[in-house]
Design a protein around this motif. Structure first.
Motif, PDB file in Angstrom:
ATOM      1  N   HIS B 111       1.095  -0.635   0.171  1.00  0.00           N
ATOM      2  CA  HIS B 111      -0.141  -0.332  -0.173  1.00  0.00           C
ATOM      3  C   HIS B 111       0.943   0.947  -0.146  1.00  0.00           C
ATOM      4  CE1 HIS B 111      -2.129   3.072   2.664  1.00  0.00           C
ATOM      5  NE2 HIS B 111      -3.058   3.630   1.385  1.00  0.00           N
ATOM      6  N   ARG B 305     -14.056  -2.582   6.547  1.00  0.00           N
ATOM      7  CA  ARG B 305     -12.595  -3.001   6.899  1.00  0.00           C
ATOM      8  C   ARG B 305     -12.303  -4.757   7.964  1.00  0.00           C
ATOM      9  NH1 ARG B 305     -11.201   0.525   5.106  1.00  0.00           N
ATOM     10  NH2 ARG B 305      -9.905   2.281   5.673  1.00  0.00           N
ATOM     11  N   HIS B 361      -5.072   4.938   4.707  1.00  0.00           N
ATOM     12  CA  HIS B 361      -6.009   5.198   3.406  1.00  0.00           C
ATOM     13  C   HIS B 361      -6.468   6.962   3.076  1.00  0.00           C
ATOM     14  CE1 HIS B 361      -5.321   1.084   2.467  1.00  0.00           C
ATOM     15  NE2 HIS B 361      -5.531   0.905   3.356  1.00  0.00           N
ATOM     16  N   CYS B 363      -8.076  10.342   2.650  1.00  0.00           N
ATOM     17  CA  CYS B 363      -7.953  10.420   0.873  1.00  0.00           C
ATOM     18  C   CYS B 363      -6.449  10.849   0.688  1.00  0.00           C
ATOM     19  CB  CYS B 363      -9.168  10.905   0.552  1.00  0.00           C
ATOM     20  SG  CYS B 363      -9.841  12.277  -0.570  1.00  0.00           S
TER      21      CYS B 363
HETATM   22  C1  HEM Z   1     -14.809  15.298  -1.086  1.00  0.00           C
HETATM   23  C2  HEM Z   1     -14.477  14.745  -1.920  1.00  0.00           C
HETATM   24  C3  HEM Z   1     -13.635  13.361  -1.313  1.00  0.00           C
HETATM   25  C4  HEM Z   1     -14.268  12.255  -0.727  1.00  0.00           C
HETATM   26  C5  HEM Z   1     -15.104  12.829   0.342  1.00  0.00           C
HETATM   27  C6  HEM Z   1     -13.159  11.735  -0.559  1.00  0.00           C
HETATM   28  C7  HEM Z   1     -13.219  10.655   0.626  1.00  0.00           C
HETATM   29  C8  HEM Z   1     -12.299   9.477   0.487  1.00  0.00           C
HETATM   30  C9  HEM Z   1     -12.835   8.760   1.683  1.00  0.00           C
HETATM   31  C10 HEM Z   1     -13.108   8.677   2.472  1.00  0.00           C
HETATM   32  C11 HEM Z   1     -11.133   7.629   1.544  1.00  0.00           C
HETATM   33  C12 HEM Z   1     -11.031   6.610   2.612  1.00  0.00           C
HETATM   34  C13 HEM Z   1     -11.157   5.587   1.883  1.00  0.00           C
HETATM   35  C14 HEM Z   1     -10.997   3.777   3.176  1.00  0.00           C
HETATM   36  O1  HEM Z   1     -10.373   5.009   4.451  1.00  0.00           O
HETATM   37  O2  HEM Z   1     -10.965   2.804   2.306  1.00  0.00           O
HETATM   38  C15 HEM Z   1      -9.959   8.492   0.137  1.00  0.00           C
HETATM   39  C16 HEM Z   1      -9.405   7.567  -0.202  1.00  0.00           C
HETATM   40  C17 HEM Z   1      -8.632   7.923  -1.540  1.00  0.00           C
HETATM   41  N1  HEM Z   1      -9.446   8.989  -2.245  1.00  0.00           N
HETATM   42 FE1  HEM Z   1     -10.912  10.491  -1.930  1.00  0.00          FE
HETATM   43  N2  HEM Z   1     -12.616  11.122  -1.651  1.00  0.00           N
HETATM   44  C18 HEM Z   1     -12.604  12.468  -1.970  1.00  0.00           C
HETATM   45  C19 HEM Z   1     -12.154  13.148  -3.652  1.00  0.00           C
HETATM   46  C20 HEM Z   1     -10.762  12.253  -3.997  1.00  0.00           C
HETATM   47  C21 HEM Z   1     -10.123  12.928  -5.350  1.00  0.00           C
HETATM   48  C22 HEM Z   1     -10.931  14.476  -5.856  1.00  0.00           C
HETATM   49  C23 HEM Z   1      -9.545  12.309  -5.299  1.00  0.00           C
HETATM   50  C24 HEM Z   1      -9.119  12.010  -6.718  1.00  0.00           C
HETATM   51  C25 HEM Z   1      -8.018  13.022  -7.443  1.00  0.00           C
HETATM   52  C26 HEM Z   1      -9.692  10.943  -4.775  1.00  0.00           C
HETATM   53  C27 HEM Z   1      -8.632   9.858  -4.424  1.00  0.00           C
HETATM   54  C28 HEM Z   1      -8.420   9.131  -3.438  1.00  0.00           C
HETATM   55  C29 HEM Z   1      -7.467   7.744  -3.998  1.00  0.00           C
HETATM   56  C30 HEM Z   1      -6.914   7.682  -4.284  1.00  0.00           C
HETATM   57  C31 HEM Z   1      -7.337   6.933  -2.497  1.00  0.00           C
HETATM   58  C32 HEM Z   1      -7.271   5.939  -2.019  1.00  0.00           C
HETATM   59  C33 HEM Z   1      -5.709   6.747  -0.998  1.00  0.00           C
HETATM   60  C34 HEM Z   1      -5.590   4.862   0.004  1.00  0.00           C
HETATM   61  O3  HEM Z   1      -6.257   3.750   0.113  1.00  0.00           O
HETATM   62  O4  HEM Z   1      -4.080   5.028   0.335  1.00  0.00           O
HETATM   63  N3  HEM Z   1     -10.273  11.138  -3.395  1.00  0.00           N
HETATM   64  N4  HEM Z   1     -11.197   9.193  -0.392  1.00  0.00           N
END
Ligand code: HEM
Lengths: 106, 411
Positions: B111, B305, B361, B363
């Motif tokens: 990861h 999870r 993880h 965001c």
């Molecule tokens: C308001 C907008 C957004 C919300 C509320 C949001 C919410 C989240 C949440 C809750 C997670 C955690 C998932 C977990 O713990 O299993 C996450 C992970 C992630 N988000 Fe967002 N997200 C947003 C916008 C974005 C945008 C714009 C991108 C990419 C351009 C993005 C890319 C990612 C990626 C790649 C992960 C995985 C990170 C990891 O597993 O290490 N997100 N997001």
């Protein structure tokens, strides 16, 4: 208990006693220093706990790991020679007296 | 203790756990049902009252819904892992636990390696180069909406920046850009328990996977985000075979989430005219408005999870082999953490909301999402004095909460 002084962007200074083993980040968060977001909870994964080491027993600091080094390239405030991720520095008795500055935009 | 809870809530029943021989609270309503989604807040409140972890018999998961316990669970990625899937159904979890995983469903060293690559173009520093472009586009958008009078707060306002700018930043072939929004919406349905929304989302999931496999070095933009994955292959950090799946790290979560948060922001400011007035006269309140919106919007309801080792969560034992549903939206309304959680308070800055998750993880796209939302507000401040919103329509999705449409008028 080792003491750490936090220098905040508004110019104020705050000295807190931390327990041995606590990180500088945890010391900041638990004492309500809001700038330190620590979004990843202390796993050197987000660079939102960036600080500058301004003085004190700097020779007692742990070395910077590869992971911390990579994350330090992603900080908002300019990376300097004294930049650290505060979650990666755990306090020891030897580190008592350390002074760290918290940047405005971390 | 037991009597008090049992009397307090008729939905609440108790199951007897063989594991620690203590009564465990259980809560019967189906978390992913239409009725639950349509009026969710009272359910979340009851789940929080019942205890740190509550068994949901309809979904066969343990729900964690208090702020501190959500944070603790997400921090404990050693025992509460993502690598066996983050869904509440076995089919999607099997799909997610194959050997080519996306960042979202990887664990440990694997990861860390992927997260470093995917996060590269999304860092706060990376956003500096983008901010002018996004601001210009937001300015143009707000001006055209003002000229237009009535418009739809989701399709015309909130979708604009993600669809026009973000989907292009990926640098992927055209058909992907066109389908990305629908695929992404469906990929949030697939993570629920089995219901018709979950099943209906499967074809989109297959199309998305197939599309990922067609991406190669020759059909992508060398300056786009996806190309950054190939750079990582060249420097030996990723393997060529990692790329097709990891395209979904950019395609899946980047559109809907931000669209929901942006339309919710319009809804909150439109329904609280005094807050909009305050932001207009003191633009330094913009970060408050954005963070308070993210707290209250919580576009991702929650994900699961897999419990790798027995976990003691504030006194409740969660047995190895089960699944934990981490309810982010509930944490963001937890009265133990927030004063008047249901009030939109422009004078607080809840930077420690959990809409972006927490822990390893958390965001990677949050700087981009925040940049888009802040740019929209900056464009509106000098131009829009009143935001009139009419009753929005709730979208039905297993994992996303937000509006599908909302009539708005700027003046
Ligand atoms: C308001 C907008 C957004 C919300 C509320 C949001 C919410 C989240 C949440 C809750 C997670 C955690 C998932 C977990 O713990 O299993 C996450 C992970 C992630 N988000 Fe967002 N997200 C947003 C916008 C974005 C945008 C714009 C991108 C990419 C351009 C993005 C890319 C990612 C990626 C790649 C992960 C995985 C990170 C990891 O597993 O290490 N997100 N997001």
């Amino acid at each position: 208990m080792p003491k750490v002084t936090y220098l905040l962007p508004d110019g104020s200074e705050h000295e807190f006693s931390l327990s041995v083993g606590q990180s500088i980040m945890e010391g900041a968060v638990s004492n309500g220093i809001e700038q330190v977001l620590a979004q990843c909870g202390g796993s050197a994964m987000c660079a939102t706990c960036h600080c500058y080491v301004e003085g004190g027993p700097v020779e007692a600091l742990p070395p910077i790991s590869d992971l911390e080094n990579a994350m330090l390239d992603e900080t908002e405030a300019e990376r300097k020679d004294n930049s650290r991720l505060s979650c990666q520095v755990r306090v020891t008795e030897e580190l008592s007296g350390l002074r760290v500055a918290i940047p405005e935009e971390i | 203790m037991l009597d008090k809870y049992a009397l307090a809530r008729k939905d609440a029943t108790y199951i007897f756990s063989k594991v620690n021989r203590m009564s465990q609270p259980s809560y019967k309503p189906d978390f992913y049902s239409r009725a639950f989604i349509k009026d969710a807040m009272p359910h979340y409140r009851r789940m929080r009252e019942l205890g740190p972890a509550v068994w949901l018999p309809s979904n066969k998961v343990w729900a964690v819904s208090r702020y501190e316990d959500v944070k603790k669970s997400l921090f404990n990625a050693e025992s509460l892992i993502s690598g066996k899937g983050i869904s509440a159904n076995g089919f999607a979890n099997r799909l997610m636990s194959g050997d080519k995983k996306i960042t979202l469903t990887s664990d440990g060293e694997d990861h860390m390696r992927k997260r470093g690559v995917v996060g590269k173009p999304l860092s706060k520093k990376g956003m500096k180069d983008l901010s002018q472009q996004i601001q210009n586009e937001a300015d143009r958008l707000v001006e055209s909406l003002l000229a237009r009078g009535r418009f739809d707060g989701v399709r015309d306002f909130a979708e604009h920046l993600p669809v026009q700018i973000v989907s292009n930043l990926l640098g992927i072939p055209e058909s992907g850009r066109e389908n990305m929004l629908n695929w992404s919406t469906q990929s949030f349905n697939i993570t629920g328990s089995y219901n018709w929304r979950t099943l209906r989302s499967i074809p989109a999931g297959i199309q998305m996977a197939r599309y990922g496999k067609r991406i190669n070095r020759d059909n992508i933009d060398p300056n786009g985000w996806v190309n950054n994955l190939y750079d990582a292959v060249d420097s030996g950090v990723l393997e060529e075979e990692d790329v097709p799946a990891m395209v979904n790290d950019y395609m899946g979560p980047s559109l809907d989430t931000t669209i929901i948060a942006s339309s919710y922001m319009l809804y909150l400011l439109g329904s609280n005219p005094e807050a909009w007035e305050a932001v207009r006269s003191a633009p330094e309140l913009i970060p408050n408005a954005v963070n308070e919106t993210l707290r209250m919007a919580s576009p991702v309801r929650g994900w699961c999870r897999y419990v790798k080792d027995d976990v003691d969560l504030s006194g409740t034992l969660i047995p190895k082999g089960s699944r934990v549903l981490v309810v982010l939206v509930s944490a963001n309304y937890d009265e133990r953490k927030w004063k008047n959680p249901e009030t939109f308070d422009i004078h607080r800055n809840p930077r420690d909301h959990l809409a972006f998750g927490f822990g390893v993880h958390s965001c990677l796209g949050r700087h981009l999402a925040q940049l888009e939302m802040e740019s929209l507000l900056r464009s509106m401040i000098g131009r829009v004095s009143q935001i009139n919103v009419s009753e929005p329509k709730l979208a039905l999705n297993n994992t996303l909460r937000g509006f599908s449409s909302m009539p708005v008028q700027f003046s």
